[in-house]
Structures are given as structure tokens and as C-alpha cells.
Design a protein around this motif. Structure first.
Motif, PDB file in Angstrom:
ATOM      1  N   THR A  36     -25.608  20.737  48.082  1.00  0.00           N
ATOM      2  CA  THR A  36     -25.318  20.067  46.815  1.00  0.00           C
ATOM      3  C   THR A  36     -25.403  21.093  45.699  1.00  0.00           C
ATOM      4  O   THR A  36     -26.364  21.857  45.622  1.00  0.00           O
ATOM      5  CB  THR A  36     -26.326  18.933  46.558  1.00  0.00           C
ATOM      6  OG1 THR A  36     -26.222  17.974  47.617  1.00  0.00           O
ATOM      7  CG2 THR A  36     -26.074  18.268  45.220  1.00  0.00           C
ATOM      8  N   THR A  52     -21.512  17.218  45.698  1.00  0.00           N
ATOM      9  CA  THR A  52     -22.098  17.214  47.023  1.00  0.00           C
ATOM     10  C   THR A  52     -21.027  16.812  48.038  1.00  0.00           C
ATOM     11  O   THR A  52     -19.847  16.699  47.703  1.00  0.00           O
ATOM     12  CB  THR A  52     -23.309  16.264  47.069  1.00  0.00           C
ATOM     13  OG1 THR A  52     -23.991  16.418  48.314  1.00  0.00           O
ATOM     14  CG2 THR A  52     -22.906  14.807  46.869  1.00  0.00           C
ATOM     15  N   SER A  56     -21.975  11.086  50.447  1.00  0.00           N
ATOM     16  CA  SER A  56     -23.415  11.203  50.224  1.00  0.00           C
ATOM     17  C   SER A  56     -23.889  10.157  49.229  1.00  0.00           C
ATOM     18  O   SER A  56     -23.107   9.621  48.437  1.00  0.00           O
ATOM     19  CB  SER A  56     -23.765  12.598  49.689  1.00  0.00           C
ATOM     20  OG  SER A  56     -23.379  13.610  50.583  1.00  0.00           O
ATOM     21  N   VAL A  58     -26.787   9.757  46.067  1.00  0.00           N
ATOM     22  CA  VAL A  58     -27.543  10.623  45.160  1.00  0.00           C
ATOM     23  C   VAL A  58     -28.396   9.752  44.262  1.00  0.00           C
ATOM     24  O   VAL A  58     -27.950   8.695  43.789  1.00  0.00           O
ATOM     25  CB  VAL A  58     -26.588  11.493  44.307  1.00  0.00           C
ATOM     26  CG1 VAL A  58     -27.374  12.409  43.372  1.00  0.00           C
ATOM     27  CG2 VAL A  58     -25.668  12.315  45.197  1.00  0.00           C
ATOM     28  N   VAL A  89     -30.704  13.714  47.538  1.00  0.00           N
ATOM     29  CA  VAL A  89     -29.381  13.536  48.123  1.00  0.00           C
ATOM     30  C   VAL A  89     -29.534  13.223  49.606  1.00  0.00           C
ATOM     31  O   VAL A  89     -30.269  13.913  50.322  1.00  0.00           O
ATOM     32  CB  VAL A  89     -28.516  14.809  47.948  1.00  0.00           C
ATOM     33  CG1 VAL A  89     -27.113  14.587  48.523  1.00  0.00           C
ATOM     34  CG2 VAL A  89     -28.444  15.210  46.475  1.00  0.00           C
ATOM     35  N   LEU A  91     -27.140  13.137  52.757  1.00  0.00           N
ATOM     36  CA  LEU A  91     -25.800  13.520  53.193  1.00  0.00           C
ATOM     37  C   LEU A  91     -25.340  12.666  54.369  1.00  0.00           C
ATOM     38  O   LEU A  91     -26.164  12.046  55.055  1.00  0.00           O
ATOM     39  CB  LEU A  91     -25.786  15.006  53.551  1.00  0.00           C
ATOM     40  CG  LEU A  91     -25.982  15.902  52.322  1.00  0.00           C
ATOM     41  CD1 LEU A  91     -27.222  16.751  52.465  1.00  0.00           C
ATOM     42  CD2 LEU A  91     -24.766  16.768  52.089  1.00  0.00           C
TER      43      LEU A  91
END
Length: 283
Positions: A36, A52, A56, A58, A89, A91
């Protein structure tokens, strides 16, 4: 790179490098720690952009942020924020990242403003009630979280002129302390065209608010908006789509003002931000 609207690498470059970027050319460096991209540090009053992996999720201090389909997101750092911006974050592959963006403290000078109508400084009860209603209507429009990418396409100055008031300075009106200044004032002749600094949707337009006079709000998406105050004429209406550079109104001195100028404000939801920290074209 000027200011705190941090432009990030193109998608292919970012994902190939998988680096975190700092926010200025002086300390810009990359480390292969996260996938990110965020600046390493920002100033109080900054609008911060990040990127990012698509898909994802956030969060900033535990609050979910909107993420675009190509992985871009944004958040604001308020005038008085002293905490680092903690970004979490998740992912798509299950990897989790935590990034702390350092927040740099700024000094806030006192600015004395004289000559404004005293009734706008110490209004009678019926006027105070009107002001409260009008400000509540404006604040309600700042709660929007539209899924539009206009904010990611850059900003320009809404007009040329002398900077006559800066964000964050403690205002004293006719000797009475007021709230810190919430935007950038640009002095210009009466009737000078004002242009949209970025594309978006007009969410509020009123020619006669008590404190701010002719007032226009443009929503740029993801909770980010611009406001334009003291206009002598409005050239747009609520619900209208505008593109960057479109004329939205004319400079005036309506509301609480001592002379013709534009107050340009920048917000992330209810957080006031400094427009001069955006990456803007040279004046």
C-alpha cells in the motif's frame, strides 16, 4: 512534490514495486515493506491520497474508508490532529498491513479582522437561530460518500488573485475571538469568474446565507468537497454536474466580508482541510 495532495505512481508501477512513498521530494524514498502506497508524513490540514491492491479494505483509526475499484482512497488530517494517521489494510490475499503516517504539527498565527458588520459577530437570538439552521444544512451535505473518482484527477486554483487569508489562523473579528479560519481567501475584483478546481456534483447552492452570503458546495467523491463563499452571483444549481474549469459563480463580498474575495474551503466529511496543501499548478 508540493503540498499534501500526494500523487502516486501509475497502477502498474505501484504494484510492481510494492513500495510506500513519502510525501515530499526532499524525503521521498521507497521501502519494500508494504503493498500500500502512502506518504511517510503529512502536515496538519492535509488531504492524503493512498493506493493499494484493488479489492482491499482500508480503515483509518478503525473507521472504514471508501476504496475505488482500482485501489485508490483518501482521507483528511484535521487542523488540530496530533495523532499519527494509523491506516489498516486487508488485502485480497488475506495479508494485513498497518501503516502509521506521521502528522507534522504546524504553528497557527492569530489574524485580526476589523470592519465586518458587528451583527455578524454578535448576532441577536433570531439571527443566531438562522445561522444555526443554515450551517446545519451545509454540514449535512458534507456527509456524502459518493463513489466517484473526481478527487483523484487533480485540482487547479479556482481563480488568480492575492492570498488574503490563510487556513487555520485564529480569527479575531472586531476584537472578538472566532473560530479558526477554515479555508483560503483569494482577493479579486467583484464579478471575477470562479472556476471549479476539480470535477464533481454541486450539492448545495444558495445566494443568501447570513454569514457566507452566496455559497456553493461541490462534492468530489469519497467524502471530499470544496466550498465557495461570499459569491456575488451563482452560475450553478444543486444537482448539477461540473467539470474542472467550469465557471460556478462570481467573486463578491456577501455575508461576513470586508471586501470582494473568494473563500475557498476544502473538506473531508466534517474535517476542514487546507487547500494550499493541494498539489496545485504554479501561480
Amino acid at each position: 512534490m508540493r503540498g499534501a495532495l500526494h500523487r502516486l505512481l501509475p497502477p502498474g508501477t505501484l504494484l510492481a514495486c510494492a513500495f510506500v512513498l513519502s510525501g515530499t521530494s526532499d524525503d521521498a524514498r521507497a521501502t519494500p515493506t508494504h503493498r500500500t502506497a502512502l506518504p511517510e508524513s503529512v502536515q496538519q490540514g492535509s488531504l492524503v491520497f493512498g493506493r493499494t491492491r484493488p479489492g482491499s479494505t482500508v480503515a483509518l483509526h478503525g473507521k472504514a474508508l471508501r476504496v475505488s475499484s482500482d485501489g485508490r482512497f483518501a482521507f483528511g488530517v484535521g487542523r488540530d490532529e496530533v495523532r499519527n494517521a494509523r491506516v489498516d489494510v486487508a488485502l485480497p490475499d488475506g495479508t494485513r498491513e498497518r501503516i502509521d503516517v506521521a502528522v507534522k504539527k504546524r504553528d497557527w498565527p492569530v489574524e485580526r479582522v476589523t470592519g465586518v458588520p458587528q451583527k455578524t459577530v454578535d448576532p441577536p437570538p433570531e439571527i443566531a437561530a438562522r445561522i444555526a439552521r443554515e450551517q446545519a444544512a451545509v454540514a449535512a451535505e458534507r456527509n456524502r460518500d459518493d463513489d466517484r473518482p473526481d478527487l483523484f484527477n487533480g485540482f487547479i486554483w479556482p481563480l488568480d488573485g492575492r492570498i488574503s487569508g490563510r487556513f487555520g489562523r485564529q480569527r479575531i473579528y472586531n476584537g472578538t475571538p472566532g473560530a479558526p479560519h477554515s479555508g483560503t481567501d483569494i482577493a479579486a475584483p467583484q464579478g471575477t469568474p470562479i472556476r471549479a478546481p476539480a470535477a464533481g456534483v454541486v450539492v448545495f447552492a444558495d445566494a443568501d446565507l447570513y454569514l457566507t452570503g452566496g455559497t456553493v458546495l461541490i462534492d468530489h467523491g469519497h467524502g471530499v468537497g470544496s466550498n465557495f463563499l461570499h459569491l456575488s452571483k451563482l452560475d450553478v444549481a444543486a444537482g448539477q454536474r461540473v467539470e474542472q474549469g467550469d465557471v460556478i459563480g462570481r467573486v463578491g463580498a456577501t455575508g461576513r466580508a470586508t471586501g470582494p474575495h473568494l473563500h475557498w474551503g476544502l473538506t473531508w466529511f466534517q474535517t476542514r482541510l487546507d487547500p494550499q496543501l493541494l498539489e496545485l499548478p504554479p501561480r
